[in-house]
Write an enzyme that holds these catalytic residues in place. Sequence first.
Site, PDB file in Angstrom:
ATOM      1  CG  ASP A  54       4.952   7.206 -11.146  1.00 28.70           C
ATOM      2  OD1 ASP A  54       4.610   6.828 -10.073  1.00 28.70           O
ATOM      3  OD2 ASP A  54       6.038   7.698 -11.595  1.00 28.70           O
ATOM      4  CG  ASP A 204       5.969   4.926  -6.878  1.00 28.75           C
ATOM      5  OD1 ASP A 204       5.209   5.322  -7.777  1.00 28.75           O
ATOM      6  OD2 ASP A 204       7.145   5.065  -6.955  1.00 28.75           O
TER       7      ASP A 204
END
Length: 317
Positions: A54, A204
Amino acid sequence: QEWFVVLQASTYCDLFLERQGSAAMHICFINLQLTYYGTIYIGTPPQPFKVLFDTGSSPLWVPSISCKDKAYSKHHRFDPRKSSTFHGTGQPFSIKYGKGSVEVILGRDTVKLGIQTYKYLTVLCISKAIRPTPLLLILHTIYLCFRKTDGSMVIFGGIDQSYFTGRINWIPVIYKYQWRIAVDSILVNSKKIACRDGCQAVLDTGTSLLLGPKSEINQIQQAIGKVRLTFADFLHTVHSFNCRNLRKMPNVVFVINGIQYPLTPQAYTRKDNGHCKSGFSSGSKDYDHLILGDMFLREYYSVFDRGNNQVGLAKAV
């Protein structure tokens, strides 16, 4: 609650490759290509953990045996007593998220990513309290594939030209605690329809959709046309449309550092049980920046270069 911090727990994939002397591994995906995940190993002997890679979150988490939360009672947890290379620091740390918070005791241990082992990786990567670790100082690249289970790839320490076409365009990072960049504007049919005076965006991999301020997202929804609000909850809004309109819908173009990055209707649409849904969304939280999630990153090979504080984008193949 006490947690041992390294990487966020997720589901399982265990395929590794060696390319150009760098650490590389396949990423699997689940749930309509909404989640990408892989496996790392912590400690000596190594303990496997299923993780999300992430780029939108600076700390790296896994649960430990010290965590008493019942939610993790059936999950694999790190046991520092079984690792000969574990070093406890006794240093407390806490962090708040949009939903909830976490309190931890920090430690250090070896972490294996693919074929590479990083010795004594600090459990917190980017923080004002803890200096950044070598892991995030090196270059790493992400290739997210929509079509094949074993096609996606994360590479630490190298760039694989077989995953993109053309050249890599480099973009300065404007906030060093995130992969945040400046966006010039957003175009539909060559007209500015959002981000008219410029805005900011975070790359992201941990977000499946493309999120942003309600006003900006609403302008995009209106510009692509024939979408209607289906429902809204505390996480996000969902707009849907008739799939027969897909071929008539326009590209949405992100202009970043003077370069155009178009998303086709096929790229910004999710199909679920015969229904078409827009991949643009806003939630109850009114964001002050865009979040360019997997919907965007599947289209562009992404290079995260912390050493030079920049990201690179090239058209994925």
